[in-house]
Design a protein around this motif. Structure first.
Motif, PDB file in Angstrom:
ATOM      1  N   LEU A 233       0.823  -1.207   0.000  1.00 44.20           N
ATOM      2  CA  LEU A 233       0.000   0.000   0.000  1.00 44.20           C
ATOM      3  C   LEU A 233       0.864   1.267   0.000  1.00 44.20           C
ATOM      4  CD1 LEU A 233      -2.640  -1.149   2.630  1.00 44.20           C
ATOM      5  CD2 LEU A 233      -2.722  -1.391   0.137  1.00 44.20           C
ATOM      6  N   PRO A 234       0.318   2.361  -0.462  1.00 40.59           N
ATOM      7  CA  PRO A 234       1.064   3.622  -0.444  1.00 40.59           C
ATOM      8  C   PRO A 234       1.409   4.116   0.956  1.00 40.59           C
ATOM      9  CG  PRO A 234      -0.723   3.731  -2.040  1.00 40.59           C
ATOM     10  CD  PRO A 234      -0.917   2.470  -1.258  1.00 40.59           C
ATOM     11  N   ASP A 235       0.777   3.566   2.007  1.00 42.36           N
ATOM     12  CA  ASP A 235       1.129   3.977   3.359  1.00 42.36           C
ATOM     13  C   ASP A 235       2.274   3.161   3.934  1.00 42.36           C
ATOM     14  OD1 ASP A 235      -0.061   1.568   3.785  1.00 42.36           O
ATOM     15  OD2 ASP A 235      -1.709   2.312   4.998  1.00 42.36           O
ATOM     16  N   GLY A 236       2.844   2.246   3.148  1.00 42.17           N
ATOM     17  CA  GLY A 236       4.005   1.481   3.560  1.00 42.17           C
ATOM     18  C   GLY A 236       3.702   0.100   4.078  1.00 42.17           C
ATOM     19  N   CYS A 237       2.436  -0.266   4.319  1.00 43.96           N
ATOM     20  CA  CYS A 237       2.092  -1.589   4.846  1.00 43.96           C
ATOM     21  C   CYS A 237       2.123  -2.632   3.735  1.00 43.96           C
ATOM     22  CB  CYS A 237       0.707  -1.565   5.487  1.00 43.96           C
ATOM     23  SG  CYS A 237       0.635  -0.654   7.027  1.00 43.96           S
ATOM     24  N   VAL A 238       2.724  -3.777   4.063  1.00 42.04           N
ATOM     25  CA  VAL A 238       2.689  -4.946   3.181  1.00 42.04           C
ATOM     26  C   VAL A 238       1.761  -5.942   3.856  1.00 42.04           C
ATOM     27  CG1 VAL A 238       4.006  -6.762   2.070  1.00 42.04           C
ATOM     28  CG2 VAL A 238       5.022  -4.505   2.391  1.00 42.04           C
ATOM     29  N   CYS A 239       0.551  -6.122   3.296  1.00 38.51           N
ATOM     30  CA  CYS A 239      -0.489  -6.952   3.901  1.00 38.51           C
ATOM     31  C   CYS A 239      -0.704  -8.200   3.050  1.00 38.51           C
ATOM     32  CB  CYS A 239      -1.803  -6.186   4.033  1.00 38.51           C
ATOM     33  SG  CYS A 239      -1.647  -4.619   4.894  1.00 38.51           S
ATOM     34  N   PHE A 240      -1.246  -9.234   3.692  1.00 38.34           N
ATOM     35  CA  PHE A 240      -1.536 -10.469   2.967  1.00 38.34           C
ATOM     36  C   PHE A 240      -2.794 -11.109   3.530  1.00 38.34           C
ATOM     37  CE2 PHE A 240      -0.617 -13.993   5.853  1.00 38.34           C
ATOM     38  CZ  PHE A 240       0.041 -13.342   6.896  1.00 38.34           C
ATOM     39  N   GLU A 257       7.151   1.904   6.011  1.00 33.38           N
ATOM     40  CA  GLU A 257       7.032   3.301   6.449  1.00 33.38           C
ATOM     41  C   GLU A 257       7.252   4.279   5.304  1.00 33.38           C
ATOM     42  OE1 GLU A 257       8.526   2.514  11.041  1.00 33.38           O
ATOM     43  OE2 GLU A 257       9.634   3.844   9.720  1.00 33.38           O
ATOM     44  N   GLN A 258       7.017   3.814   4.099  1.00 33.47           N
ATOM     45  CA  GLN A 258       7.070   4.652   2.899  1.00 33.47           C
ATOM     46  C   GLN A 258       6.311   3.914   1.805  1.00 33.47           C
ATOM     47  OE1 GLN A 258      11.275   3.898   0.874  1.00 33.47           O
ATOM     48  NE2 GLN A 258      11.535   4.410   3.054  1.00 33.47           N
ATOM     49  N   PRO A 259       5.791   4.604   0.813  1.00 27.85           N
ATOM     50  CA  PRO A 259       4.989   3.935  -0.219  1.00 27.85           C
ATOM     51  C   PRO A 259       5.727   2.753  -0.850  1.00 27.85           C
ATOM     52  CG  PRO A 259       4.814   6.304  -0.458  1.00 27.85           C
ATOM     53  CD  PRO A 259       5.847   6.066   0.604  1.00 27.85           C
ATOM     54  N   VAL A 260       5.005   1.644  -0.998  1.00 24.32           N
ATOM     55  CA  VAL A 260       5.581   0.433  -1.573  1.00 24.32           C
ATOM     56  C   VAL A 260       5.562   0.556  -3.096  1.00 24.32           C
ATOM     57  CG1 VAL A 260       5.413  -2.075  -1.711  1.00 24.32           C
ATOM     58  CG2 VAL A 260       4.778  -0.895   0.407  1.00 24.32           C
ATOM     59  N   VAL A 261       6.741   0.340  -3.708  1.00 26.48           N
ATOM     60  CA  VAL A 261       6.845   0.445  -5.166  1.00 26.48           C
ATOM     61  C   VAL A 261       6.628  -0.911  -5.817  1.00 26.48           C
ATOM     62  CG1 VAL A 261       8.375   1.044  -7.088  1.00 26.48           C
ATOM     63  CG2 VAL A 261       8.369   2.431  -5.016  1.00 26.48           C
ATOM     64  N   GLY A 276      10.664   0.252  -1.183  1.00 22.28           N
ATOM     65  CA  GLY A 276       9.864   1.438  -0.961  1.00 22.28           C
ATOM     66  C   GLY A 276      10.255   2.587  -1.864  1.00 22.28           C
ATOM     67  N   GLU A 277       9.431   3.611  -1.836  1.00 17.65           N
ATOM     68  CA  GLU A 277       9.624   4.740  -2.749  1.00 17.65           C
ATOM     69  C   GLU A 277      10.883   5.531  -2.430  1.00 17.65           C
ATOM     70  OE1 GLU A 277       6.991   8.328  -2.662  1.00 17.65           O
ATOM     71  OE2 GLU A 277       6.292   7.473  -4.562  1.00 17.65           O
ATOM     72  N   LEU A 278      11.276   5.599  -1.162  1.00 15.41           N
ATOM     73  CA  LEU A 278      12.466   6.356  -0.772  1.00 15.41           C
ATOM     74  C   LEU A 278      13.724   5.508  -0.744  1.00 15.41           C
ATOM     75  CD1 LEU A 278      11.022   8.635   2.040  1.00 15.41           C
ATOM     76  CD2 LEU A 278      11.194   9.055  -0.413  1.00 15.41           C
ATOM     77  N   GLY A 279      13.646   4.265  -1.235  1.00 17.97           N
ATOM     78  CA  GLY A 279      14.830   3.443  -1.360  1.00 17.97           C
ATOM     79  C   GLY A 279      14.989   2.381  -0.300  1.00 17.97           C
ATOM     80  N   ARG A 280      14.068   2.242   0.626  1.00 15.93           N
ATOM     81  CA  ARG A 280      14.205   1.202   1.627  1.00 15.93           C
ATOM     82  C   ARG A 280      13.927  -0.158   0.998  1.00 15.93           C
ATOM     83  NH1 ARG A 280      11.606   1.926   7.428  1.00 15.93           N
ATOM     84  NH2 ARG A 280      13.343   3.402   7.433  1.00 15.93           N
ATOM     85  N   PRO A 305      20.031   4.045  -3.186  1.00 13.13           N
ATOM     86  CA  PRO A 305      19.798   5.428  -3.648  1.00 13.13           C
ATOM     87  C   PRO A 305      18.414   5.561  -4.263  1.00 13.13           C
ATOM     88  CG  PRO A 305      21.972   4.678  -4.303  1.00 13.13           C
ATOM     89  CD  PRO A 305      21.272   3.478  -3.768  1.00 13.13           C
ATOM     90  N   GLY A 306      17.678   6.559  -3.852  1.00 14.21           N
ATOM     91  CA  GLY A 306      16.330   6.760  -4.348  1.00 14.21           C
ATOM     92  C   GLY A 306      16.170   8.155  -4.941  1.00 14.21           C
ATOM     93  N   PRO A 307      14.956   8.565  -5.235  1.00 15.72           N
ATOM     94  CA  PRO A 307      13.724   7.794  -4.999  1.00 15.72           C
ATOM     95  C   PRO A 307      13.525   6.696  -6.028  1.00 15.72           C
ATOM     96  CG  PRO A 307      13.201   9.852  -6.093  1.00 15.72           C
ATOM     97  CD  PRO A 307      14.681   9.895  -5.802  1.00 15.72           C
ATOM     98  N   VAL A 308      12.780   5.644  -5.649  1.00 16.39           N
ATOM     99  CA  VAL A 308      12.501   4.525  -6.550  1.00 16.39           C
ATOM    100  C   VAL A 308      11.165   4.792  -7.229  1.00 16.39           C
ATOM    101  CG1 VAL A 308      12.144   2.043  -6.722  1.00 16.39           C
ATOM    102  CG2 VAL A 308      13.801   2.963  -5.077  1.00 16.39           C
TER     103      VAL A 308
END
Length: 841
Positions: A233-240, A257-261, A276-280, A305-308
Motif C-alpha cells: 500500500l502507499p502507506d508502507g504496509c505490506v499486507c496479505f 514506512e514509505q509507499p511500496v513500489v 519502498g519509494e524512498l529506497g528502503r 539510492p532513491g527515490p525509486v
C-alpha cells in the motif's frame, strides 16, 4: 557486467499526467498492454513493433489484466471493472484497413461491458477463477474477491490507511501493488506459471520456497496449499490474506514506512523482496543456520539510492529506476565454505554491500518496467521493456553477465544443511499437525455433544408445542414419582421420589441437570408462588436410552396443610459444559443455560394418606371450633349420613361425598387396571372395593403411593387412615340409587374427618381423579347424562383449599374480626358442598 545497455524505442504513446501509475502488463501471447493514466489503453506487439489496438475507456485506466485462458481482458476504470472478449479484439484487428497511415484500430468500451460496479479500483489480479480488486474507500483500503464466472462477490477485507510523510515526492501518484504468492511444493494451477522455477513467473504471480512460505504466512496456509494475495500500500504496509483458508483476515506482514513500489521473489523463490519509494529495501529469507529451535525469518533491511519510481525482479536480480538512472541490485549469495551462523553473517555482509553499491545501467527517465525476458535469438541476453516519462516504449537490452561462479553447485556442507533444514521443517509441521489434529478432535466431540443437545431440545419442544396429542401420549423423556412416609428423629415426613425416564434414542451427556420445583397448587392470594416454591437441582453425568435416574426430596412434614402441591420437572443444560476449560475465558457463558420443561405432577391428599388397619390408629382430636360453627355443622351433619350426636364415628363430624355412576365406574376400572372382569357380572360390593383400592393406589398423573395391593387395609368397603395434618379420616363406598328421570345405580364415596381441611383436601382429590380419568364414551349413555358443572365444582374445591391455607388453620378457627369473616366464607363454601352432592354420570 560487460558492455553497455542497448536502448531501442519501439513506439510513442504520450503521457497523460499524474492520475495513476503507468503500467506495462503481459497481454495476449507475446503482446503487452499499456496504460499511461489516460482514458486510453494500448495493445502492442514487441515482435512486430506494431500498435494493434487502442481501447477507449469510460474513464482513466488504472490497471489491466488478461485471463489465464487468454480469452478475456479486464480493465479497471474509475467507475468499475469492464470485461472485453479476445474475439472482439481480434475481429477489430482483422477488420482494420491495411493502410498503416490510417492509424491503429480503435475499440470503444461501452457500459454494457461493466462486470463489477465498484468505484475507485486501482489494482486488479486474477487468481484461478477469482478476480481480486483493490480500491480505496475514504480512510481504508478494500480488498474484494469476485467469481470470474458470474462476478458474484465472495468476500471483502479492509485495512485502515495510515499517513506516510515522505521527504521526497515523485510526479506520479503511487498506486498499490497487488500480487500473488504460491508455495513451491503446491500443486500447479492455472493461476500460477506453468514454467519451471528458473523461468520468469506469470505477471503478478510468484513462487516461494516452501520453508520460507511457511515461516512468512503460517503452517495452516502451507498445509492448505493456499495461494496468498499480497498487497503493498502507499502507506508502507505490506499486507496479505490467504485465498482458500476459511475465516482468513487481512494481516500486516511488514511496514516499510514509505509507499511500496514493488514486491517480488528472487533466489528463485528463496527470498521475498520489497522496495519502498524512498529506497528502503527489505529482504525476507529463511534462516537455515543454527539449531532447529532458532530457525525463523531473517529480515535484512537496507537502503538504496532513491527515490525509486518503478522496479521488477528476475531470479537473483532486482532492477529499479530512480527516474535519473536504471540500477541493478544483485541478491545472489555466492558460495562460502563456512556453515551455520558464519554462513548467515557472510550472507548479511554480502547483502549489505550489494545494497550500498547497486550497478548502474545508464538508462534514464524510466517510469514503468515489465518483467525481464530472455532473448531466444541471443542466449544469455536479458531484455527489459520500459516506459519513459515522455510515453516512449523502450526495449532495453542488458549486456551479458560473465560471472560463472554463481552457477556452481553447492558444497557437501550446504547439502547437509539443506537436509537438516528439511527434516527440521518436517518435524515442525508434524508437531503442528498433531496439535491441529487434537484441536479438530476436540471440536468434533463438542459438535457431537451439541448435536445431541439440539436433538433433545427439538424433541422436547415438539412435544410441548404440539397442537393436540392423544390423552395417553407421553414424551419419551419424562418424570414419574411416588410418595412414601419415613421417620427420622421421631419426626414423620412425606418423601417424594422422582424418576427421570429416558425412553428416547439420545444420550443425556454431561452438562444436564434435573430441576424439580415444588409449589402449592392453590397458593393463598396474599402470598406469591415464588415465595412458597422450593427448587432442587440434581446434576448427573450421563443417562443412556432405557436408563432411569432416581432422586428423592422431602415433600412435607406431618402436620402441614399446604396441600396439594404441584411438582414441575425440567431439564437444564449449561453451555459452559460444551467448552470445558475454555469456558473460563468466556464470562458471558458462565450463566447461560437452556431450560426444557418435561412434565408437571400433582401430589394430593390421597397420596399423603397413612392407611391404618383399625380404628384404634385414628388420632383423637379435640374440636376447637366456635360454638356457633359447631351448632351449624351439627344441624347439617345428618344430611350426609353422619351422627347427629357426634359420637358415632369418634368425632368425625365433617364429611363430603361424591357419587359416580356404577356403569361409568366399571368402564373406568377396566381401562385403568386392565381387569378381565365382565362389567355386567361385577358385584356392587366388588365395585366399591375396587373403587377404594383404585383411589388409594392409582398413579394418576404419574404419581403413585407407597401403598399398593394387599398393603391397603380394607374392612369391607371402609378405609381408616391418618391424613397429612395428623387427623383421622374415614373413606367409605356404598351403592346408592338416584332418581334422575329413572333409577340410576351409583356408587357414593364419603369422606369423614374431624378436620375440615382434611375433608376438603380429600374431596378435591377424589373429585380430581374421577374427572381426569376418562372411560370410553358410550353413545347409549348420552340420554342420561346430567351436566352439573363438574369443572366449576373442581374450581370451587380448589378455592376452598385456598381459603383454608389463607386462614392457616386445620379444622379450628381463632377469634378476631378477620377470622370471623374467614370462617363465614368457609362455612358458605362448605354448606354449598354439603347441600349439593356431586353426581358424575
Amino acid at each position: 557486467m560487460d558492455g553497455r545497455c542497448a536502448v531501442e524505442t519501439c513506439a510513442e504513446f504520450g503521457f497523460a499526467g499524474t492520475s495513476c501509475t503507468p503500467r506495462i502488463r503481459c497481454g495476449f501471447g507475446t503482446d503487452v498492454l499499456l496504460c499511461t493514466g489516460s482514458d486510453e489503453a494500448y495493445v502492442f506487439s514487441p515482435q512486430e513493433r506494431k500498435l494493434k489496438t487502442v481501447l477507449q475507456c469510460p474513464g482513466p485506466v488504472s490497471d489491466l489484466v488478461v485471463s489465464h485462458d487468454k480469452q478475456r481482458l479486464y480493465v479497471a476504470c474509475r467507475s468499475g471493472v469492464y470485461c472485453v472478449g479476445s474475439q472482439l479484439l481480434l475481429s477489430r484487428v482483422k477488420g482494420s484497413p491495411a493502410d498503416a497511415s490510417s492509424g491503429p484500430p480503435e475499440l470503444k468500451i461501452s457500459s454494457e461491458s461493466l462486470v463489477v460496479a465498484e468505484e475507485g479500483v486501482l489494482s486488479l489480479l486474477l487468481v484461478g477463477s477469482v478476480l481480486v480488486t483493490l480500491s480505496q474507500r475514504d480512510a481504508s483500503w478494500m480488498l474484494t474477491l469476485y467469481k470470474s464466472s458470474n462476478y458474484e462477490k465472495l468476500s471483502s477485507f479492509s485495512q485502515v490507511s495510515g499517513d506516510v510523510n515522505t521527504e521526497e515526492k515523485t510526479e506520479i501518484r503511487r498506486s498499490p501493488v497487488l500480487i500473488c504468492f504460491h508455495s513451491r511444493d503446491a500443486t500447479p494451477s492455472s493461476s500460477s506459471s506453468n514454467s519451471s522455477s528458473d523461468e520468469a513467473p506469470t505477471q503478478g504471480h510468484f513462487h516461494l520456497d516452501s520453508v520460507l512460505f511457511k515461516l512468512l504466512f503460517g503452517v495452516d496456509v502451507a498445509l492448505a496449499k493456499s495461494p496468498v494475495i499480497l498487497c503493498g500500500l502507499p502507506d508502507g504496509c505490506v499486507c496479505f490474506v490467504p485465498l482458500r483458508l476459511p475465516g482468513s483476515r487481512l494481516r500486516v506482514l511488514h511496514s516499510l514506512e514509505q509507499p511500496v513500489v514493488f514486491v517480488g521473489s528472487s533466489g528463485p523463490g528463496r527470498c521475498l523482496v520489497a522496495v519502498g519509494e524512498l529506497g528502503r529495501v527489505v529482504l525476507m529469507k529463511a534462516d537455515k543456520g543454527g539449531s532447529a529451535e532458532g530457525r525463523g525469518n531473517v529480515f535484512i533491511e537496507g537502503c538504496v539510492p532513491g527515490p525509486v519510481v518503478c522496479g521488477c525482479v528476475d531470479k537473483n536480480t532486482v532492477y529499479y529506476s530512480t527516474g535519473s538512472d536504471l540500477l541493478l541490485l544483485d541478491l545472489s549469495e555466492g558460495k562460502s565454505g563456512e556453515e551455520g551462523q558464519g554462513k548467515d553473517e557472510e550472507t548479511r555482509r554480502k547483502m549489505d554491500a550489494s545494497l550500498q553499491s547497486p550497478t548502474s545501467l545508464n538508462v534514464c527517465r524510466v517510469v514503468a518496467l515489465a518483467p525481464p525476458t530472455c532473448n531466444t535469438a541471443a542466449p544469455g541476453v536479458v531484455e527489459l521493456l520500459g516506459l519513459s516519462v515522455r510515453g516512449q516504449l523502450q526495449r532495453i537490452r542488458l549486456p551479458v553477465r560473465t560471472e560463472d561462479s554463481r552457477l556452481s553447485s553447492g558444497s557437501d556442507s550446504q547439502v547437509g544443511r539443506s537436509v537438516r533444514d528439511l527434516l527440521s521443517s518436517i518435524g515442525d509441521v508434524c508437531e503442528r499437525a498433531s496439535v491441529l489434529k487434537t484441536s479438530i478432535k476436540s471440536k468434533n466431540q463438542i459438535l457431537q455433544h451439541l448435536n445431541q443437545v439440539l436433538n433433545i431440545s427439538f424433541l422436547l419442544m415438539a412435544g410441548a408445542n404440539g397442537a393436540e396429542h392423544p390423552p395417553l401420549q407421553e414424551n419419551p423423556i419424562r418424570c414419574r414419582a411416588s410418595t412414601s412416609w419415613s421417620r427420622l428423629l421421631q419426626e414423620d415426613s412425606l418423601t417424594l421420589t422422582c424418576v427421570l425416564d429416558n425412553s428416547s434414542a439420545y444420550v443425556l451427556e454431561r452438562g444436564w441437570t434435573l430441576s424439580i420445583t415444588v409449589f402449592p397448587l392453590c397458593p393463598p392470594p396474599s402470598a406469591g408462588v415464588e415465595n412458597l416454591s422450593t427448587n432442587v437441582s440434581f446434576p448427573f453425568q450421563s443417562l443412556h436410552p432405557g436408563e432411569t435416574l432416581d432422586v428423592s426430596l422431602p415433600l412435607a412434614a406431618a402436620g402441614e396443610s399446604s396441600f396439594p402441591v404441584t411438582v414441575s420437572c425440567s431439564l437444564l443444560f449449561s453451555l459452559t459444559s460444551l467448552l470445558g476449560e475454555e469456558a473460563a475465558n468466556l464470562p458471558a457463558l458462565q450463566s447461560s443455560c437452556i431450560s426444557l420443561p418435561l412434565n408437571t405432577l400433582t401430589v394430593d391428599w390421597l397420596h399423603a394418606l397413612q392407611v391404618s388397619s383399625s380404628k384404634a390408629a385414628q388420632e383423637k382430636i379435640t374440636p376447637h371450633a366456635t360454638d356457633a360453627i359447631e351448632a351449624f355443622l351439627r344441624s347439617h351433619r345428618i344430611r350426609c349420613g353422619g351422627n347427629a350426636e357426634g359420637g358415632g364415628e369418634g368425632g368425625l363430624k365433617y364429611s363430603a361425598s361424591v357419587r359416580v355412576s356404577a356403569e361409568l365406574l366399571r368402564d373406568t376400572l377396566m381401562v385403568a387396571k386392565s381387569s378381565d372382569l365382565d362389567p355386567a357380572k361385577t358385584a356392587p360390593e366388588n365395585v366399591c372395593l375396587s373403587l377404594l383400592e383404585w383411589l388409594l393406589s392409582e398413579g394418576l398423573g404419574g404419581v403413585t403411593t407407597g401403598q399398593k395391593g394387599d398393603q391397603i387395609a380394607l374392612r369391607g368397603s371402609v378405609v381408616h387412615a391418618q391424613s397429612l395434618n395428623r387427623h383421622a379420616v374415614k373413606l367409605t363406598a356404598k351403592e346408592v340409587n338416584v332418581g334422575v328421570e329413572e333409577s340410576l345405580n351409583t356408587v357414593e364415596v364419603q369422606v369423614h374427618s374431624s378436620s375440615i381441611a382434611a375433608v376438603c383436601g380429600l374431596h378435591h382429590a377424589v373429585l380430581r381423579r374421577t374427572l381426569l380419568q376418562r372411560a370410553p364414551e358410550r353413545a347409549a349413555s348420552t340420554k342420561r347424562v346430567q351436566s352439573l358443572g363438574l369443572r366449576e365444582a373442581l374450581q370451587r374445591a380448589e378455592h376452598l383449599l385456598q381459603q383454608i391455607q389463607q386462614s392457616r388453620v386445620s379444622g379450628v378457627f381463632s377469634g378476631g374480626a378477620s377470622t370471623e369473616q374467614m370462617s363465614r366464607t368457609l362455612l358458605d363454601v362448605y354448606r354449598e358442598l354439603r347441600e349439593k352432592p356431586l353426581l358424575i354420570i
